[in-house]
Design a protein around this motif. Structure first.
Motif, PDB file in Angstrom:
ATOM      1  N   GLN A 232       0.767  -1.185   0.111  1.00 28.70           N
ATOM      2  CA  GLN A 232      -0.128   0.036   0.023  1.00 28.70           C
ATOM      3  C   GLN A 232       0.961   1.374   0.082  1.00 28.70           C
ATOM      4  O   GLN A 232       0.360   2.158  -0.798  1.00 28.70           O
ATOM      5  CB  GLN A 232      -0.890   0.021   1.212  1.00 28.70           C
TER       6      GLN A 232
ATOM      7  N   GLY B 164       1.369   4.103  -3.333  1.00 30.77           N
ATOM      8  CA  GLY B 164       1.087   5.577  -3.044  1.00 30.77           C
ATOM      9  C   GLY B 164       2.368   6.431  -3.414  1.00 30.77           C
ATOM     10  O   GLY B 164       2.061   7.237  -4.158  1.00 30.77           O
TER      11      GLY B 164
ATOM     12  N   SER C  53      -3.170   5.157  -7.581  1.00 27.98           N
ATOM     13  CA  SER C  53      -3.194   3.774  -6.892  1.00 27.98           C
ATOM     14  C   SER C  53      -4.516   3.527  -6.780  1.00 27.98           C
ATOM     15  O   SER C  53      -5.495   3.758  -6.669  1.00 27.98           O
ATOM     16  CB  SER C  53      -2.732   3.919  -5.505  1.00 27.98           C
TER      17      SER C  53
ATOM     18  N   LEU D  42      -6.013   0.374  -4.564  1.00 24.92           N
ATOM     19  CA  LEU D  42      -5.659  -1.002  -3.471  1.00 24.92           C
ATOM     20  C   LEU D  42      -6.484  -2.196  -4.025  1.00 24.92           C
ATOM     21  O   LEU D  42      -7.375  -2.045  -4.706  1.00 24.92           O
ATOM     22  CB  LEU D  42      -5.941  -0.478  -2.220  1.00 24.92           C
TER      23      LEU D  42
ATOM     24  N   TRP E 219      -8.725  -3.766  -2.568  1.00 21.42           N
ATOM     25  CA  TRP E 219     -10.263  -3.685  -2.410  1.00 21.42           C
ATOM     26  C   TRP E 219     -10.963  -2.442  -3.186  1.00 21.42           C
ATOM     27  O   TRP E 219     -12.169  -2.643  -3.262  1.00 21.42           O
ATOM     28  CB  TRP E 219     -10.366  -3.245  -0.870  1.00 21.42           C
ATOM     29  N   GLN E 220      -9.963  -1.779  -3.689  1.00 16.53           N
ATOM     30  CA  GLN E 220     -10.693  -0.917  -4.573  1.00 16.53           C
ATOM     31  C   GLN E 220     -11.043  -1.323  -5.933  1.00 16.53           C
ATOM     32  O   GLN E 220     -12.031  -0.579  -6.545  1.00 16.53           O
ATOM     33  CB  GLN E 220      -9.540   0.539  -4.604  1.00 16.53           C
TER      34      GLN E 220
ATOM     35  N   VAL F 107      -8.981  -8.952  -1.895  1.00 20.32           N
ATOM     36  CA  VAL F 107     -10.041  -8.935  -0.940  1.00 20.32           C
ATOM     37  C   VAL F 107     -11.048 -10.143  -1.038  1.00 20.32           C
ATOM     38  O   VAL F 107     -11.115 -10.280  -2.090  1.00 20.32           O
ATOM     39  CB  VAL F 107     -10.798  -7.548  -1.086  1.00 20.32           C
TER      40      VAL F 107
END
Lengths: 416, 416
Positions: free
Chosen positions: B75, B79, B94, B96, B98-99, B139
């Protein structure tokens, strides 16, 4: 059975040994039958490390990506505390900002918390699972990570306490509470058992750096009972209290109430005087409007009596950090203002006496002026609010002023 | 215009200076008109630091919380790379796990990637924004963070490349490609311009530690063209290639095809021999069934000709790391098996010659046996597959065997 929030700062989370100490405190509350949510900071030094990386990457870093980077510190400690609690036999799980979720606005790097969904959290707490929540972080529209600005974990804790209707929000830190004044200046300063939100706001904003000001404002608005206490020391005061409880005025009964709660000092202000400002309507506006536009907060303002020449001197204070920018703004604005000279002085200090009791007592201010005058301390400016009187003095007199006022208002602890 | 994925390992991401080097490489591809997704590892050493914290907190840590902790490393670097790209004038953001999201199963700490949603990613890439994706994370159902197991970032990169139908997945690392054998043993080893998925799987699983085996399997299944190359060195080989391209067999034309692609060695196997095992139906099953139940992978197996006594010796190899457990399982199972003696030896090495070309050529194995025999190297066991011949020898002969085979199969580079 009660619901409580416990918040631990970076010093308390610095390394696994200290995290074990935190877990032991949490376990004690769980064993007392409470439903517990824990809000954690990053390990001491970690946020600085991550901020340093961002600055090294670019001095003009994108706050959205900055938030992705710096929120990792609290993510790490929340997972580690959950593991440590489980190892002690306490069911626990982490809830990241986006998982709960803790909704914020889109002011990246300094976001404000909006709504916190507690449906999943309530269910988990009811099942006896401790919720470990990273402070300082949330999620904004568009599913982007946000952070609340430095010290934001206190605000996270209060917001979580409000959302889950906690009976109390315990802020564990490296001091054992809020004192009548800085104990490094007055060794006989006393720890306060209780203080009102309003008093705490005045004490915090003028120098007692125990709690982030924003978190106190939120606690007042949401009526969250906050307690500040040490994560390293279990000592109780003579009244049997641990730490300092920050509550609404109605929770402090008359017996406990003091006229004055505390004395604060602040050396981070600078004084500016504009001489011979034309004494006409709108003159003061032409000084302070450009400062407001530049985002500079003006604190104390003194306008002297007009000279017979039809002009006046205006004195005010701004945060020292903003001084250079302030001088620049005012130089450019002199076409509108029309002052003769601008002088400034950073060797000043603001001394404040704070207490809700002063509302019903005259004479607080005059005691202050007399006490300082008797020691030959000159007052450069004065401001007052309902529960505070502040004076600006020469910086060299700071400690003397705090000591004599602490004694004058009867705040000194009895000699041990 | 093409879509490409670039993946950078921990050494390439270790500190802002190196991240700038990575950003410069990304910028070059963007300026060439490509749509680029970048998959990044954590800074070298960071994952070890985070894993260390988890272990210190509890040797029996909850893998769900472990994943929360260790995923923070990627993470942070994602970034930081986004910030660095922006500072160079390259639009980037970025995403992530889960995004995006990168869905995985719920095998925490060793999850497998399922579906990757690319709707938002496609839109962002089409708008000319570089996507920076942390490797190693995803995720799972229930919105929990997962990680893929050590080295999982290669797999993330290949999975993202498959999902976004990338023309190529470039894996930047600290070596400049895949070699015919370990250059520390054979200085005249040659970098391969192209290698097939199947060959790479055999080379990787037997010791050429350039790419995570799982990522090669996924690339083969999804037909993702993978290139391994150095993030520190731009040199091209004599054929004008940078790095090594890992592709399907159809992409390698006959002119380029060698009989043998490479020689691998592996010192991490242990040999076990059970003597005088009763030579009856089911005897071999009674040996290997309990090992399979214990999750121990058996590699080479040799069953000797039955003695006139109606019994036989069985020899096989297991990973050295599993030896102690293996001996324990077999001791307990001897009631069923009925062997006379169990002997083991860790001072063995497996030498493999690999190449899709051997499918159509007889004589590869016999060349191997003759070459080793001429140097007095004794062969303890043999296994073959369609594209590989492996022999087990005494460990002391490892380097000699690799060298003479490298020469025998014509793999030596011409002297400079």
């Amino acid at each position: 059975m009660a619901r409580i929030v416990m918040k631990f700062g970076g010093t308390s989370m610095a390394g696994i040994e200290r995290i074990r100490n935190v877990a032991a405190r949490v376990k004690r509350e769980v064993e007392a039958g409470h439903q517990v949510a824990v809000v954690v900071s990053a390990m001491a030094g970690e946020t600085d490390r991550l901020v340093g990386f961002c600055r090294e990457a670019s001095s003009l870093y994108d706050p959205q990506e900055y938030d992705v980077v710096v929120s990792a510190g609290e993510q790490i400690t929340s997972g580690l505390l959950a593991i440590t609690l489980q190892a002690m036999g306490v069911p626990a799980r982490s809830w990241l900002g986006w998982q709960l979720p803790i909704h914020t606005d889109t002011a990246f790097a300094k976001a404000r918390i909006g709504e916190i969904d507690t449906a999943a959290l309530d269910q988990s707490l009811a099942a006896g699972v401790v919720a470990v929540i990273p402070g300082f972080q949330g999620v904004a529209e568009g599913n982007r990570v946000t952070t609340l600005g430095r010290g934001g974990s206190d605000t996270s804790a209060v917001a979580v306490a409000a959302a889950m209707k906690a009976e109390r929000c315990d802020i564990y830190t490296d001091v054992d509470g809020v004192y009548t004044t800085d104990p490094r200046i007055v060794p006989r300063a006393r720890k306060l058992s209780k203080v009102t939100y309003e008093e705490m706001l005045e004490l915090a904003s003028v120098g007692a750096k125990v709690l982030q000001t924003r978190s106190v404002g939120l606690a007042m608005k949401e009526q969250v009972r906050v307690r500040v206490l040490s994560s390293f020391d279990d000592a109780r005061d003579e009244d049997g209290y641990r730490g300092t409880l920050i509550v609404g005025e109605e929770e402090i009964d008359d017996m406990e109430r003091q006229l004055i709660t505390g004395i604060a000092h602040d050396k981070n202000e600078a004084k500016i005087t504009l001489t011979a400002v034309p004494d006409r309507p709108g003159a003061v506006g032409s000084i302070f409007a450009p400062l407001a536009d530049a985002g500079i907060n003006v604190d104390m303002i003194v306008q002297n009596i007009a000279h017979s020449t039809g002009s006046t001197d205006v004195t005010f204070t701004v945060p020292s950090a903003d001084l250079a920018r302030c001088l620049d703004v005012l130089e450019k604005a002199n076409g509108d203002i029309g002052y003769a000279k601008m002088v400034h002085d950073t060797r000043v200090a603001k001394i404040s006496v704070v207490g809700v009791g002063m509302r019903s007592h005259a004479g607080v201010a005059s005691t202050m002026f007399q006490t300082l005058g008797a020691r030959g301390i000159n007052i450069l400016a004065i401001t007052t609010s309902e529960i505070k009187v502040s004076v600006l003095i020469e910086e060299d007199y700071t400690e003397l002023a705090v000591r004599v006022l602490h004694t004058a208002y009867g705040l000194d602890a009895e000699a041990a």
